[in-house]
Design an enzyme around this catalytic site. Structure first.
Site, PDB file in Angstrom:
ATOM      1  N   HIS A 282      -5.364   9.702  -0.824  1.00 22.60           N
ATOM      2  CA  HIS A 282      -5.341   8.894   0.393  1.00 22.60           C
ATOM      3  C   HIS A 282      -6.270   9.462   1.468  1.00 22.60           C
ATOM      4  CE1 HIS A 282      -3.709   6.365   3.645  1.00 22.60           C
ATOM      5  NE2 HIS A 282      -3.292   5.573   2.665  1.00 22.60           N
TER       6      HIS A 282
ATOM      7  N   ASP B 292       0.811  -1.216   0.000  1.00 22.05           N
ATOM      8  CA  ASP B 292       0.000   0.000   0.000  1.00 22.05           C
ATOM      9  C   ASP B 292       0.847   1.270   0.000  1.00 22.05           C
ATOM     10  OD1 ASP B 292      -2.262  -1.491   0.016  1.00 22.05           O
ATOM     11  OD2 ASP B 292      -3.039  -0.765   1.930  1.00 22.05           O
ATOM     12  N   ASP B 293       0.225   2.339  -0.501  1.00 24.55           N
ATOM     13  CA  ASP B 293       0.671   3.736  -0.340  1.00 24.55           C
ATOM     14  C   ASP B 293       1.768   4.187  -1.291  1.00 24.55           C
ATOM     15  OD1 ASP B 293      -1.154   3.740   1.681  1.00 24.55           O
ATOM     16  OD2 ASP B 293       0.322   3.686   3.302  1.00 24.55           O
TER      17      ASP B 293
ATOM     18  N   HIS C  13      -5.646   3.129  -5.019  1.00 27.36           N
ATOM     19  CA  HIS C  13      -5.687   3.394  -3.583  1.00 27.36           C
ATOM     20  C   HIS C  13      -6.080   4.854  -3.338  1.00 27.36           C
ATOM     21  CE1 HIS C  13      -5.010   2.071   0.447  1.00 27.36           C
ATOM     22  NE2 HIS C  13      -3.938   2.821   0.683  1.00 27.36           N
TER      23      HIS C  13
ATOM     24  N   HIS D 161       3.811  -2.403   3.315  1.00 26.17           N
ATOM     25  CA  HIS D 161       3.812  -1.017   2.829  1.00 26.17           C
ATOM     26  C   HIS D 161       5.137  -0.710   2.149  1.00 26.17           C
ATOM     27  CE1 HIS D 161       0.645  -0.919   5.922  1.00 26.17           C
ATOM     28  NE2 HIS D 161       0.122   0.095   5.226  1.00 26.17           N
TER      29      HIS D 161
END
Length: 749
Positions: A164, A109-110, A160, A261
């Protein structure tokens, strides 16, 4: 008395008067400048867009950091909450898919992050393991090359969101925008779109609540597959490598969608833990696949593969679709725009630091040198030499000044110093010359000439002058009785070739007039004190200046090469070895422009003319000896303080707004107020030196918000004109004649 000349023939009765040379030139100049005004505004708009885009990418617009917790999930179907981590809506009905036993779906993620994501990709490539990366659109647009490598390596990507944010707090329009912008970023970066989605702050299915469930339903109806996890490594907590490996390991040989991550913070423990985790799971007989691999196996079961890694054709990247048409081109445009912003904003940040230091340095220099100048010039024993008592010639160039000429000439007639007054009528069509003659004032001569422009009128007046000292003034200006006497006293020093007087705004009762009053007192006159002490005065103001006739003739008189003939001749005098000084006590009251349009025209001419004069005298930088002082000291200061710094000064305001919107409103506001306080201190000191009333300073904050921005635009417009090879002509401003009587000695007007 009138000097004989041939006046222009009056227009025939009943016929329309033909426009004068100046009017025709002004019309042509206006037509030529419209495209340049548009170009200047487009440049400003482009800069604003770049700043907004960068702020949107970096600061998560609005600073929305809300994360919903503890909300009810009564509306969410139980089979979704208790089902597998892959949620889709085939046929419009919610369905979940679990990861098969002994299978790992590695999700990240991210990202992408320029530091950590390439290291993750390197590890995955080394171990021949695929990953599914849920990417933040703003990061994709900033680092498109990483995403391109990611896809080419065989990894899968998902949405995603773009900034955010917790979508459960957002409107449907904002949700749609977050998804579409991320898809555009993917299209521009790697030429693909994706059907995979993971919401921020919602890694497991039990995070679905009544607020977020409509989001998943809506996206599912649009064909998106929402991906959750079974196992969380909690690597963002940085608990240590062994803990990350332990927490990411599913129990009892179960399959799992596992979360790591690759961005969002310092990820060195993740990079160290990932190889150990892959080796551990392979040793336990696990295989690695992607979300699409799990979906393909669920839809069409395949025989158990003997290898523990991906194989060509096993369903990988099935979630990707090739971007085409408008999506592809809009995506590439987005990536290009972000690339420009990524280069521009850091460069502007550096420029901001330089400009900020220069502006504060200028304020400090002005305060120190203005104080020293004031003390020096007001000492009891200070004097230029024996008093100058001989008569002088006052030259008044006039073109259509019927509103002002009477007040100007009557103020000169009250002079306590002996003067001859020469009115040079530059082809006026409104009866200016006739008004001057009809007053019957002693010592006034009217010289008529065909319309040829202000420099030609001044040169004609200098040639007609009988005395060695000539005072030049504008036709809309009035002098106090002792102005001429004070102005000429520095000529007791034989090295002085010209003297600048103290021009004051006479029509300061309006808002625009008050703003200009502040500018004249703080900017122009503080500057002149500083330049006088440094012996590099750049401009004798057209409203009030005195010259040795000998010096004017030596440098060839007033030139029409530039629109700032006053700056041009001042620099020429420096280069000829003459000294130019400032006499603060010689005051003239001038009519400042009364409208924004008139103000724009005047300042545009001033700023452009100053650039022309500086360029014309660029060789002064290499002048030697005493006459080279202006080139060594004055030219760099004028270029820095009157061209470079003002052009880039808007950065301070742009970054202030940028910081207020995208960073820290309170801190940005305090910084802006601190700069305003420094300016107020400088202005207050300038008002004290000029014995002006402080009440006008109450308008200074509004001046900084409105008036100063206009001056920035004027200077930018002038720079665009200069860079594009434009040429302006002198333009006559509309006058009202309201400055009829000089204000009192304390500036009470």
């Amino acid at each position: 008395m009138t000097t004989p000349s041939t006046p222009p023939a009056p227009p025939a009765r009943g016929r329309r008067r033909a426009p004068s040379r100046m009017e025709r030139a002004a019309g042509r100049a206006a037509a030529l400048q419209r495209p340049r005004v548009l170009l200047a505004l487009l440049l400003l708009l482009a800069l604003t867009c770049v700043m907004l885009l960068d702020g949107y990418l970096r600061a998560e617009v609005g600073g929305d950091q809300r994360v919903r917790t503890g909300a009810s999930a009564s509306d969410v179907p139980d089979d979704v909450l208790d089902g597998g981590p892959i949620l889709s809506f085939p046929g419009g009905q919610a369905a979940t898919v679990s990861v098969p036993d002994k299978t790992i779906v590695l999700t990240f993620d991210d990202g992408p992050d320029p530091t950590w994501t390439p290291k993750v990709l390197e590890i995955l490539e080394k171990y021949d393991v695929p990953g599914t990366f849920f990417l933040v659109g703003s990061m994709v647009s900033r680092h498109p090359g990483i995403v391109r490598d990611m896809v080419e390596q065989g990894n899968e990507v998902g949405v995603h969101t773009f900034t955010h944010v917790d979508l459960s707090y957002q409107s449907q329009a904002r949700v749609t925008r977050e998804i579409e912008q991320t898809q555009l970023a993917l299209a521009g970066a790697a030429g693909i779109t994706t059907t995979l989605f993971r919401a921020p702050y919602s890694s497991e299915t039990d995070a679905i609540d009544n607020y977020s469930w409509p989001v998943y339903e809506s996206l599912g109806q649009d064909g998106y597959t929402s991906v959750f996890i079974d196992t969380d490594s909690d690597d963002w907590k940085r608990p240590g490598v062994s803990k990350i490996v332990e927490w990411a390991t599913p129990e009892d040989d179960e399959g799992a969608s596992v979360l790591f991550h690759d961005a969002g913070g310092e990820r060195s423990q993740t990079i160290e833990a990932l190889p150990k985790y892959i080796e551990k799971m392979k040793a336990k007989g696990y295989t690695f696949t992607t979300v699409s691999g799990v979906m393909a196996e669920q839809q069409q079961p395949q025989p158990q593969q003997s290898q523990q890694s991906r194989q060509p054709g096993d369903g990988l990247q099935a979630a990707h679709h090739k971007a085409t048409g408008a999506t592809l081109y809009e995506g590439k445009a987005l990536i290009a725009a972000v690339a420009v912003a990524e280069w521009t904003v850091p460069a502007l940040s550096v420029g901001l630091v330089i400009v900020g230091v220069a502006v504060m340095g200028r304020f400090a220099m002005m305060l120190v040198l203005a104080r020293r100048h004031h003390r020096q010039r007001n000492r009891r024993r200070f004097g230029w030499g024996p008093p100058v008592t001989g008569p002088v010639s006052v030259i008044v160039p006039a073109y259509n000044e019927k509103e002002c000429i009477e007040a100007t000439l009557r103020s000169l007639a009250r002079s306590t110093h002996p003067v001859e007054i020469i009115v040079v009528d530059d082809g006026s069509t409104d009866g200016t010359a006739e008004i001057a003659e009809s007053l019957g004032l002693p010592g006034v001569r009217v010289v008529r000439q065909a319309n040829a422009g202000k420099p030609a009128a001044l040169n004609n007046g200098v040639r007609q002058a009988r005395y060695d000292i000539v005072v030049l003034m504008d036709g809309d200006t009035v002098f106090e009785p002792d102005t001429v006497g004070r102005l000429v006293q520095p000529f007791a020093d034989p090295s002085v070739g010209a003297v600048a007087g103290n021009a004051k705004v006479g029509n300061r009762r309006t808002l625009i007039g008050a703003w200009q009053h502040i500018e004249y007192v703080m900017g122009f006159n503080l500057d002149r004190r500083m330049y006088d002490l440094l012996r590099c005065m750049p401009t004798i103001p057209g409203a009030i200046g005195a010259f040795r006739r000998e010096a004017v003739l030596q440098v060839g008189g007033m030139s029409d090469d530039t629109l700032a003939e006053d700056t041009d001749i001042t620099i020429a005098l420096h280069r000829a070895g003459w000294r130019v000084v400032y006499e603060e006590h010689a005051r003239a009251w001038t009519e400042a422009p009364g409208s924004l349009g008139q103000l724009w025209s005047q300042r545009y001419r001033w700023s452009y003319g100053t650039m022309q004069a500086l360029w014309k005298h660029r060789r002064s930088l290499t002048d030697k000896g005493p006459s080279g002082r202006f080139g060594r000291v004055g030219m760099p200061l004028v270029v820095l303080f009157q061209v470079v710094t003002p052009v880039f000064a808007p950065l301070i305001d742009v970054f202030t707004v940028y910081s207020m919107v995208f960073v820290d409103f309170r801190a940005a506001l305090l910084a802006w107020l601190a700069v305003l306080a420094v300016q107020l201190v400088c202005a207050a000191y300038a008002f004290r030196l000029d014995r002006e009333k402080y009440r006008y300073l109450l308008m200074m904050p509004l001046q900084q918000l409105a008036y100063r921005q206009m001056m920035y635009l004027v200077l930018i417009h002038s720079c665009v004109t200069a860079l594009t090879g434009g040429r302006l002509r002198w333009q006559k401003l509309k006058r009202t004649g309201e400055v009829g009587t000089p204000a009192g000695p304390s500036g009470t007007g």
